[in-house]
Design a protein around this motif. Sequence first.
Motif, PDB file in Angstrom:
ATOM      1  N   SER A 255       0.847  -1.193   0.000  1.00 58.46           N
ATOM      2  CA  SER A 255       0.000   0.000   0.000  1.00 58.46           C
ATOM      3  C   SER A 255       0.881   1.241   0.000  1.00 58.46           C
ATOM      4  O   SER A 255       1.987   1.253   0.530  1.00 58.46           O
ATOM      5  CB  SER A 255      -0.916   0.008   1.225  1.00 58.46           C
ATOM      6  OG  SER A 255      -0.134  -0.001   2.398  1.00 58.46           O
TER       7      SER A 255
ATOM      8  N   PRO B  81       2.068   4.911   0.949  1.00 59.58           N
ATOM      9  CA  PRO B  81       2.025   5.635   2.219  1.00 59.58           C
ATOM     10  C   PRO B  81       0.993   6.760   2.166  1.00 59.58           C
ATOM     11  O   PRO B  81       0.760   7.354   1.124  1.00 59.58           O
ATOM     12  CB  PRO B  81       3.437   6.181   2.366  1.00 59.58           C
ATOM     13  CG  PRO B  81       4.017   6.171   0.989  1.00 59.58           C
ATOM     14  CD  PRO B  81       3.306   5.114   0.228  1.00 59.58           C
ATOM     15  N   GLY B  82       0.342   6.998   3.240  1.00 62.30           N
ATOM     16  CA  GLY B  82      -0.651   8.061   3.313  1.00 62.30           C
ATOM     17  C   GLY B  82      -1.958   7.554   3.854  1.00 62.30           C
ATOM     18  O   GLY B  82      -2.144   6.371   4.113  1.00 62.30           O
ATOM     19  N   ARG B  83      -2.918   8.502   3.994  1.00 59.41           N
ATOM     20  CA  ARG B  83      -4.204   8.161   4.574  1.00 59.41           C
ATOM     21  C   ARG B  83      -5.214   7.664   3.571  1.00 59.41           C
ATOM     22  O   ARG B  83      -6.140   6.967   3.933  1.00 59.41           O
ATOM     23  CB  ARG B  83      -4.789   9.419   5.236  1.00 59.41           C
ATOM     24  CG  ARG B  83      -4.088   9.831   6.456  1.00 59.41           C
ATOM     25  CD  ARG B  83      -4.734  11.022   7.076  1.00 59.41           C
ATOM     26  NE  ARG B  83      -6.186  10.987   6.944  1.00 59.41           N
ATOM     27  CZ  ARG B  83      -6.976  12.004   7.236  1.00 59.41           C
ATOM     28  NH1 ARG B  83      -6.482  13.117   7.678  1.00 59.41           N
ATOM     29  NH2 ARG B  83      -8.269  11.916   7.092  1.00 59.41           N
ATOM     30  N   LEU B  84      -5.105   8.041   2.321  1.00 53.72           N
ATOM     31  CA  LEU B  84      -6.130   7.712   1.334  1.00 53.72           C
ATOM     32  C   LEU B  84      -5.862   6.345   0.689  1.00 53.72           C
ATOM     33  O   LEU B  84      -4.717   5.959   0.494  1.00 53.72           O
ATOM     34  CB  LEU B  84      -6.186   8.782   0.263  1.00 53.72           C
ATOM     35  CG  LEU B  84      -6.558  10.188   0.788  1.00 53.72           C
ATOM     36  CD1 LEU B  84      -6.458  11.188  -0.340  1.00 53.72           C
ATOM     37  CD2 LEU B  84      -7.952  10.182   1.374  1.00 53.72           C
ATOM     38  N   PRO B  85      -6.941   5.606   0.344  1.00 56.21           N
ATOM     39  CA  PRO B  85      -6.755   4.327  -0.331  1.00 56.21           C
ATOM     40  C   PRO B  85      -6.199   4.530  -1.733  1.00 56.21           C
ATOM     41  O   PRO B  85      -6.345   5.595  -2.323  1.00 56.21           O
ATOM     42  CB  PRO B  85      -8.154   3.720  -0.365  1.00 56.21           C
ATOM     43  CG  PRO B  85      -9.089   4.832  -0.091  1.00 56.21           C
ATOM     44  CD  PRO B  85      -8.320   5.913   0.599  1.00 56.21           C
ATOM     45  N   THR B  86      -5.579   3.484  -2.275  1.00 62.22           N
ATOM     46  CA  THR B  86      -4.968   3.581  -3.618  1.00 62.22           C
ATOM     47  C   THR B  86      -5.979   3.318  -4.728  1.00 62.22           C
ATOM     48  O   THR B  86      -5.654   3.504  -5.891  1.00 62.22           O
ATOM     49  CB  THR B  86      -3.813   2.578  -3.731  1.00 62.22           C
ATOM     50  OG1 THR B  86      -4.329   1.281  -3.482  1.00 62.22           O
ATOM     51  CG2 THR B  86      -2.700   2.924  -2.759  1.00 62.22           C
TER      52      THR B  86
END
Length: 194
Positions: free
Chosen positions: A179, A181-186
């Motif tokens: 996944s 990095p970050g808060r939002l889904p890919t």
Amino acid sequence: MKKTHAIIAVVAVASFLWLGWHWLDGRGKPPVDEPSIMSWKGDPPTKVENDPVKIFQRAFWARPTDDDEILHAERREWRTAEGTQKWQWFLVLKPSSSLLKRLRDDNAFGLVQAKSVADIAHAPKWFAFDANESAVMKSPHSDMQLIFSKDNKVLHATDSGLGFRPGAPEPVKQSPPPSAPGRLPTTLPPIPKP
């Protein structure tokens, strides 16, 4: 003295009964053929079986009745460490009316009428018949052939095929992509349909 005569009489009767039982038991069993001797162009079979009842059962998926007279029987197998690679069997018998009904009239194996007998590789010498005096039923999907004499007194049956082969290897399991990095889904969210 009477006791000795009684013992002798009991032993004699027991011996007579034992011999009679073995004689009657031997009459009910079909004769077992010796393995056929032939020269092979390829590898000879690794196992040859001549037990008529076992071969009948494996061939017709049923036990022979008292009215089925098995004249000759042979099953050949070519085996390796992985198991049976191919097999072939031959039967000659005087079929009962119930076997004739099951094989020919009920057509238990989904056979079709044929005009002639297909080539039979490596048949034993005793597997001989007059093709002009026979009716043939063949499987459209395998090598099974039933050759009935015109008077239905003798049935020649044969089949051959490949054994078990190793299956396809298990598919390699895909690991999910890492996944980001970050808060939002890919991936995008599902879009509702109107």
